[in-house]
Design a protein around this motif. Sequence first.
Motif, PDB file in Angstrom:
ATOM      1  N   LEU B 108       0.805  -1.059  -0.005  1.00  0.00           N
ATOM      2  CA  LEU B 108      -0.123  -0.087  -0.021  1.00  0.00           C
ATOM      3  C   LEU B 108       0.909   1.237   0.078  1.00  0.00           C
ATOM      4  N   GLU B 109       0.749   2.040  -0.962  1.00  0.00           N
ATOM      5  CA  GLU B 109       1.597   3.242  -1.197  1.00  0.00           C
ATOM      6  C   GLU B 109       1.064   4.612  -0.649  1.00  0.00           C
ATOM      7  N   ASP B 110       1.766   4.955   0.401  1.00  0.00           N
ATOM      8  CA  ASP B 110       1.262   6.416   0.877  1.00  0.00           C
ATOM      9  C   ASP B 110       1.881   7.339  -0.211  1.00  0.00           C
ATOM     10  N   THR B 111       0.981   8.516  -0.097  1.00  0.00           N
ATOM     11  CA  THR B 111       1.069   9.542  -0.932  1.00  0.00           C
ATOM     12  C   THR B 111       1.150  10.819  -0.133  1.00  0.00           C
ATOM     13  N   PRO B 112       1.320  11.943  -0.392  1.00  0.00           N
ATOM     14  CA  PRO B 112       0.928  13.277   0.349  1.00  0.00           C
ATOM     15  C   PRO B 112      -0.325  13.267   0.774  1.00  0.00           C
ATOM     16  N   THR B 113      -1.186  12.735   0.236  1.00  0.00           N
ATOM     17  CA  THR B 113      -2.512  13.014   0.536  1.00  0.00           C
ATOM     18  C   THR B 113      -3.088  11.659   1.246  1.00  0.00           C
ATOM     19  N   VAL B 114      -2.494  10.468   1.173  1.00  0.00           N
ATOM     20  CA  VAL B 114      -3.310   9.325   1.798  1.00  0.00           C
ATOM     21  C   VAL B 114      -2.112   8.471   2.636  1.00  0.00           C
ATOM     22  N   LYS B 115      -2.699   8.129   3.643  1.00  0.00           N
ATOM     23  CA  LYS B 115      -1.580   7.453   4.727  1.00  0.00           C
ATOM     24  C   LYS B 115      -2.437   6.245   5.043  1.00  0.00           C
ATOM     25  N   HIS B 116      -1.984   5.107   4.922  1.00  0.00           N
ATOM     26  CA  HIS B 116      -2.303   3.707   4.972  1.00  0.00           C
ATOM     27  C   HIS B 116      -1.965   3.117   6.588  1.00  0.00           C
ATOM     28  N   VAL B 117      -2.917   2.330   7.202  1.00  0.00           N
ATOM     29  CA  VAL B 117      -2.477   1.745   8.403  1.00  0.00           C
ATOM     30  C   VAL B 117      -3.453   0.411   8.357  1.00  0.00           C
ATOM     31  N   VAL B 118      -2.539  -0.430   8.774  1.00  0.00           N
ATOM     32  CA  VAL B 118      -3.184  -1.827   8.557  1.00  0.00           C
ATOM     33  C   VAL B 118      -3.546  -2.589   9.975  1.00  0.00           C
ATOM     34  N   VAL B 119      -4.557  -3.272   9.860  1.00  0.00           N
ATOM     35  CA  VAL B 119      -5.223  -3.916  11.103  1.00  0.00           C
ATOM     36  C   VAL B 119      -5.869  -5.208  10.571  1.00  0.00           C
ATOM     37  N   CYS B 120      -6.061  -6.062  11.625  1.00  0.00           N
ATOM     38  CA  CYS B 120      -6.870  -7.392  11.289  1.00  0.00           C
ATOM     39  C   CYS B 120      -7.985  -7.403  12.343  1.00  0.00           C
ATOM     40  N   THR B 121      -9.048  -6.968  12.185  1.00  0.00           N
ATOM     41  CA  THR B 121      -9.867  -6.792  13.268  1.00  0.00           C
ATOM     42  C   THR B 121     -10.540  -8.269  13.588  1.00  0.00           C
ATOM     43  N   LEU B 122     -10.318  -9.513  12.579  1.00  0.00           N
ATOM     44  CA  LEU B 122     -10.774 -10.792  13.120  1.00  0.00           C
ATOM     45  C   LEU B 122      -9.847 -11.433  14.169  1.00  0.00           C
ATOM     46  N   CYS B 123      -8.497 -11.346  14.017  1.00  0.00           N
ATOM     47  CA  CYS B 123      -7.564 -11.878  14.793  1.00  0.00           C
ATOM     48  C   CYS B 123      -6.294 -11.170  14.650  1.00  0.00           C
ATOM     49  N   SER B 124      -5.309 -11.731  13.804  1.00  0.00           N
ATOM     50  CA  SER B 124      -4.254 -10.698  13.665  1.00  0.00           C
ATOM     51  C   SER B 124      -3.382 -11.338  12.519  1.00  0.00           C
ATOM     52  N   CYS B 125      -4.204 -11.313  11.384  1.00  0.00           N
ATOM     53  CA  CYS B 125      -3.369 -11.491  10.202  1.00  0.00           C
ATOM     54  C   CYS B 125      -2.520 -10.726   9.647  1.00  0.00           C
ATOM     55  N   TYR B 126      -1.308 -11.269   9.364  1.00  0.00           N
ATOM     56  CA  TYR B 126      -0.108  -9.922   9.077  1.00  0.00           C
ATOM     57  C   TYR B 126       0.896 -10.823   8.038  1.00  0.00           C
ATOM     58  N   PRO B 127       1.854 -10.279   7.517  1.00  0.00           N
ATOM     59  CA  PRO B 127       2.417 -10.722   6.524  1.00  0.00           C
ATOM     60  C   PRO B 127       3.784 -11.089   7.162  1.00  0.00           C
ATOM     61  N   ARG B 128       3.672 -12.255   7.692  1.00  0.00           N
ATOM     62  CA  ARG B 128       4.760 -12.663   8.481  1.00  0.00           C
ATOM     63  C   ARG B 128       6.058 -13.342   7.767  1.00  0.00           C
ATOM     64  N   PRO B 129       5.792 -13.787   6.640  1.00  0.00           N
ATOM     65  CA  PRO B 129       7.283 -14.061   5.939  1.00  0.00           C
ATOM     66  C   PRO B 129       8.176 -13.181   5.757  1.00  0.00           C
ATOM     67  N   ILE B 130       7.548 -11.687   5.642  1.00  0.00           N
ATOM     68  CA  ILE B 130       8.314 -10.638   5.017  1.00  0.00           C
ATOM     69  C   ILE B 130       8.454  -9.634   6.233  1.00  0.00           C
ATOM     70  N   LEU B 131       7.613  -9.789   7.205  1.00  0.00           N
ATOM     71  CA  LEU B 131       7.545  -8.731   8.530  1.00  0.00           C
ATOM     72  C   LEU B 131       7.784  -9.356   9.950  1.00  0.00           C
ATOM     73  N   GLY B 132       7.909 -10.650   9.853  1.00  0.00           N
ATOM     74  CA  GLY B 132       8.344 -11.277  11.143  1.00  0.00           C
ATOM     75  C   GLY B 132       6.809 -11.445  11.814  1.00  0.00           C
ATOM     76  N   HIS B 133       7.001 -11.547  12.982  1.00  0.00           N
ATOM     77  CA  HIS B 133       5.893 -11.882  14.079  1.00  0.00           C
ATOM     78  C   HIS B 133       5.435 -10.512  14.216  1.00  0.00           C
TER      79      HIS B 133
END
Lengths: 129, 235, 117
Positions: B108-133
């Motif tokens: 997800l690419e941030d721009t001067p007018t868009v800031k992204h933030v990630v959550v998983c409201t169901l549990c804790s889905c997370y891109p582990r292979p590339i971001l760790g625990h």
Amino acid sequence: MGGTQDNPDINDAKNTSSEYTSIAILERIRKRGRVWGDLCAQYGVENPDPPWKVCLEGTCEALAVQACALPTLERRWAEDELSETLYQGVPFPERQLLALAHTLIQRGLFGEDELARRIEKVGERLNSV
Amino acid sequence: MAKRDQGEHKAAPMVEEVSDFEILELAVRELAIEKGLFTADDHRHFTEFAHSIGPLPAARLVAKAWLDPQFKKLALEDGVAASKEVGIDWLNPTGFGTPSDYTDLRVLEDTPTVKHVVVCTLCSCYPRPILGHSPEWYRTPNYRRRIVRWPRQVLSEFGLQLPENVEIRVEDSNQKCRFMVMPMRPEGTEGWSEEELAAIVTRDCLIGVAVPHPERKQNAARPVHKAVHPVQHDH
Amino acid sequence: MSKTHHAQKATGKGDPQCFAGEAGPPKFKVGDQVRIKDLPDIFYTRCQVYTRGAVGEVAVVTHESPAPEDEAWDNVDRPEWFYIVRFKQSELWPDYPAVYANDTLQTEFSERWLELV
């Protein structure tokens, strides 16, 4: 059930199992066990995680992937509920460990007595070196 | 100690005391093995995987994209292909055949007018292979419930305050896509190498609760605020 | 759970990539205005309650996969398209501060949950 819960994340499937009863052996550990933060303070260690944390991750992963015994989503839901009830106030990852042991007993994958006996054996072994 | 002899993880720092929790971890694991739920060898594989992952590859991916417009294009179009260039094979992350997670990585690419933030409201889905625990706070109901409802308040608890005209875009990761944020390259980093840039792309920047700063290489500590008013909704 | 087909089908391809081409043409396209249906939850779903009834815009047509409602029971015969839908926060939370009218939330749905507005 339906669209009336307070929290956006809780879906209906998980909301049915809120009655958790304490398990004596785990209750003892919760009360008596020394958490990593306290040990670090006493021994002047700065590692943010206890060395067993990565083994715990390995166990959770193996249970979900290899055994299909405890899918990750179900484990996490149970952990969330237990973290807000029985194990409230226990820091992480101690809380994750207690919740995992609790869930495995609750699902009958092993018994409370069995775990108590094993804890005694492991304790003797680790403390004998 | 028995567990250290097995070479399962690096030696503990000098805490000269076996805690009840350390004993419990080993007892649970041994019983699971004894019951045939998995083998000691399985456990070793998964523990090695757990030990090997961290946020560095994702940080490198971002730094590389900042420096190379072609790579940036690839990252935004095909996160899995871009991951390979920083050493992460989503199709074989554990090195023994079974994908341990879903494999549709989206950047997800941030721009001067868009800031992204990630959550998983169901549990804790997370891109582990590339971001760790995932960090502990990411897994808490506190973060998961509040970031979708009061994103600006939660971000300000992380020290991130954004002007009104910036769109905060919360990404609730609830299916098979996994997400990481590509923040904007901060000023004051002109002429920096990929390695120097990667060092300021912290885990929190990649989740989206922080933005890179030329002098910040650590995640900030986060105070935990209880939800005062539980969420209500009308749908 | 889904690990069975993970092992058999996803190796070397990835999941959801292993279902590519199995769902037919997607019903919605980027930019479509869609409403999230308020279907009954039977046993299992990953469709959040807080999005039910809300209207948003299709932001990304992501991939094909069995819906979690089926996959949870190992039924992988009928993959469908998935979509990331973007909502104005004020659509989800009526009292969201008007001064932050630009703020949005995105999340993903399988096709069965969406209808054109």
